[in-house]
Scaffold this motif. Structure first.
Motif, PDB file in Angstrom:
ATOM      1  N   ASP A 168     -21.093  44.230  16.614  1.00  0.00           N
ATOM      2  CA  ASP A 168     -22.446  44.753  16.811  1.00  0.00           C
ATOM      3  C   ASP A 168     -22.503  46.205  16.334  1.00  0.00           C
ATOM      4  O   ASP A 168     -21.809  47.077  16.866  1.00  0.00           O
ATOM      5  N   ALA A 169     -23.355  46.460  15.335  1.00  0.00           N
ATOM      6  CA  ALA A 169     -23.399  47.788  14.717  1.00  0.00           C
ATOM      7  C   ALA A 169     -23.823  48.864  15.710  1.00  0.00           C
ATOM      8  O   ALA A 169     -23.321  49.999  15.663  1.00  0.00           O
ATOM      9  N   TRP A 170     -24.766  48.550  16.609  1.00  0.00           N
ATOM     10  CA  TRP A 170     -25.211  49.571  17.567  1.00  0.00           C
ATOM     11  C   TRP A 170     -24.055  50.013  18.461  1.00  0.00           C
ATOM     12  O   TRP A 170     -23.808  51.208  18.660  1.00  0.00           O
ATOM     13  N   SER A 171     -23.321  49.056  19.018  1.00  0.00           N
ATOM     14  CA  SER A 171     -22.239  49.396  19.940  1.00  0.00           C
ATOM     15  C   SER A 171     -21.091  50.111  19.251  1.00  0.00           C
ATOM     16  O   SER A 171     -20.377  50.898  19.879  1.00  0.00           O
ATOM     17  N   LEU A 172     -20.901  49.846  17.955  1.00  0.00           N
ATOM     18  CA  LEU A 172     -19.867  50.567  17.217  1.00  0.00           C
ATOM     19  C   LEU A 172     -20.134  52.064  17.210  1.00  0.00           C
ATOM     20  O   LEU A 172     -19.215  52.881  17.361  1.00  0.00           O
ATOM     21  N   LEU A 173     -21.397  52.422  17.020  1.00  0.00           N
ATOM     22  CA  LEU A 173     -21.766  53.835  16.929  1.00  0.00           C
ATOM     23  C   LEU A 173     -22.060  54.462  18.279  1.00  0.00           C
ATOM     24  O   LEU A 173     -21.977  55.685  18.432  1.00  0.00           O
ATOM     25  N   ASN A 174     -22.424  53.623  19.253  1.00  0.00           N
ATOM     26  CA  ASN A 174     -22.875  54.140  20.549  1.00  0.00           C
ATOM     27  C   ASN A 174     -22.165  53.419  21.693  1.00  0.00           C
ATOM     28  O   ASN A 174     -22.820  52.757  22.513  1.00  0.00           O
ATOM     29  N   PRO A 175     -20.839  53.511  21.757  1.00  0.00           N
ATOM     30  CA  PRO A 175     -20.121  52.765  22.800  1.00  0.00           C
ATOM     31  C   PRO A 175     -20.586  53.170  24.192  1.00  0.00           C
ATOM     32  O   PRO A 175     -20.674  54.354  24.520  1.00  0.00           O
ATOM     33  N   GLY A 176     -20.896  52.157  24.991  1.00  0.00           N
ATOM     34  CA  GLY A 176     -21.318  52.410  26.362  1.00  0.00           C
ATOM     35  C   GLY A 176     -22.775  52.796  26.524  1.00  0.00           C
ATOM     36  O   GLY A 176     -23.253  52.931  27.648  1.00  0.00           O
ATOM     37  N   VAL A 177     -23.500  52.965  25.412  1.00  0.00           N
ATOM     38  CA  VAL A 177     -24.908  53.355  25.471  1.00  0.00           C
ATOM     39  C   VAL A 177     -25.772  52.098  25.382  1.00  0.00           C
ATOM     40  O   VAL A 177     -25.588  51.284  24.470  1.00  0.00           O
ATOM     41  N   PRO A 178     -26.710  51.901  26.301  1.00  0.00           N
ATOM     42  CA  PRO A 178     -27.557  50.703  26.239  1.00  0.00           C
ATOM     43  C   PRO A 178     -28.328  50.612  24.929  1.00  0.00           C
ATOM     44  O   PRO A 178     -28.747  51.632  24.367  1.00  0.00           O
ATOM     45  N   HIS A 179     -28.521  49.398  24.460  1.00  0.00           N
ATOM     46  CA  HIS A 179     -29.325  49.189  23.263  1.00  0.00           C
ATOM     47  C   HIS A 179     -30.778  49.569  23.539  1.00  0.00           C
ATOM     48  O   HIS A 179     -31.319  49.238  24.606  1.00  0.00           O
ATOM     49  N   PRO A 180     -31.446  50.214  22.612  1.00  0.00           N
ATOM     50  CA  PRO A 180     -32.878  50.450  22.792  1.00  0.00           C
ATOM     51  C   PRO A 180     -33.632  49.138  22.744  1.00  0.00           C
ATOM     52  O   PRO A 180     -33.225  48.197  22.050  1.00  0.00           O
ATOM     53  N   PRO A 181     -34.727  49.007  23.481  1.00  0.00           N
ATOM     54  CA  PRO A 181     -35.456  47.731  23.500  1.00  0.00           C
ATOM     55  C   PRO A 181     -36.063  47.412  22.143  1.00  0.00           C
ATOM     56  O   PRO A 181     -36.578  48.295  21.455  1.00  0.00           O
ATOM     57  N   SER A 182     -35.996  46.132  21.772  1.00  0.00           N
ATOM     58  CA  SER A 182     -36.615  45.681  20.528  1.00  0.00           C
ATOM     59  C   SER A 182     -37.795  44.764  20.784  1.00  0.00           C
ATOM     60  O   SER A 182     -38.463  44.332  19.848  1.00  0.00           O
ATOM     61  N   VAL A 183     -38.053  44.444  22.055  1.00  0.00           N
ATOM     62  CA  VAL A 183     -39.243  43.689  22.461  1.00  0.00           C
ATOM     63  C   VAL A 183     -39.770  44.303  23.754  1.00  0.00           C
ATOM     64  O   VAL A 183     -39.071  45.055  24.437  1.00  0.00           O
TER      65      VAL A 183
END
Length: 283
Positions: free
Chosen positions: A218-233
């Motif tokens: 998952d590209a988001w978690s690679l760059l932001n470990p431990g940071v919640p994903h921003p909502p997409s819906v």
């Protein structure tokens, strides 16, 4: 390289109005892209809420004339007027496109739940760093059984491509249909996965695939470990869902991890019930 992935809900905004021109304007406002991957694109499909049954594949191809359009229909049914009604995923590439695949995803019986046929569109593009597979998909929403099978299919596609890259088939000079086209192990898959971070499907997607097969990350978690994903819906007052969360992802193969530079979810556009997701890779 910049890539955009977006479930456009056939151009239907959070206000319930279908305005594909608004979708086009939102994509243009987000900047320049090498690849644009859209889910829920409709062609001659009457009856969609707010829809007019127009040819959205042609509309987006005309709106982005410098791009090669690659469309894959999961749903392909009679339109009631002597033609076909299509619903699926559209990939637009500004990079040269080589071999294209349209993979129908599995849908094991799960009685009592709504379901539609799902598809994954795959195109091999000539990227600055070499051939690269781009896949875009939209997994089942209602059936966890079908969604899980579809995740397994995406994992199997990655194992298959890695095997072909490692042990390529022989060409046949006398017949061009047997020509050897590149299909590398390096890949990006994006779209609406209809599951949340930490879910069974999300975790399963990233499990190891075996020796010599770069797994999905998952590209988001690679760059932001431990940071919640921003909502997409769940933004801008759309009639679905009733809360904000993330279900739209970019997964990259392990060999591409060092090239991932940013993942963003532009939250300002109300042109769909989903938000676009933007991935940037170094060349």
């Amino acid at each position: 390289m910049r890539l955009l992935s977006w479930n456009i809900q056939w151009g239907r905004g959070a206000d319930g109005r279908v305005e594909p021109a608004r979708t086009v304007a939102a994509i243009r406002a987000a900047g320049e892209f090498d690849l644009i991957c859209l889910q829920e694109v409709a062609c001659n499909f009457e009856g969609l809420p707010g829809g007019s049954g127009g040819d959205e594949v042609a509309l987006f191809a005309a709106a982005f004339p410098g791009y090669t359009p690659v469309f894959g229909a999961g749903m392909d049914v009679p339109d009631g007027r002597g033609g076909r009604a299509l619903f699926g995923n559209l990939l637009l590439s500004r990079l040269p496109v080589g071999q294209v695949f349209r993979h129908m995803l599995p849908a094991p019986a799960d009685p009592g739940l709504p379901a539609m046929q799902r598809v994954c569109v795959e195109a091999v593009v000539s990227a600055p760093g070499g051939p690269l597979r781009i896949l875009t998909t939209h997994l089942e929403y209602y059936s966890a059984r079908q969604r899980g099978a579809q995740v397994d299919a995406l994992r199997a596609l990655q194992a298959e491509a890695a095997g072909q890259a490692r042990l390529p088939a022989a060409g046949k000079d006398s017949n061009p249909t047997f020509a050897a086209w590149p299909r590398p192990a390096s890949a990006i898959v994006c779209g609406d996965f209809n599951c949340e971070p930490g879910s069974v499907e999300y975790v399963r997607m990233q499990m190891p695939l075996g020796d010599d097969v770069p797994a999905w990350r998952d590209a988001w978690s690679l760059l932001n470990p431990g940071v919640p994903h921003p909502p997409s819906v769940g933004l801008h007052g759309a009639d679905w869902p009733d809360r904000a969360y993330c279900c739209d992802f970019f997964f990259v193969t392990e060999d591409l991890v060092p090239r991932v530079r940013s993942v963003q979810v532009p939250a300002d556009t109300p042109a769909s019930d989903h938000q676009p997701v933007v991935l940037e890779l170094s060349d």
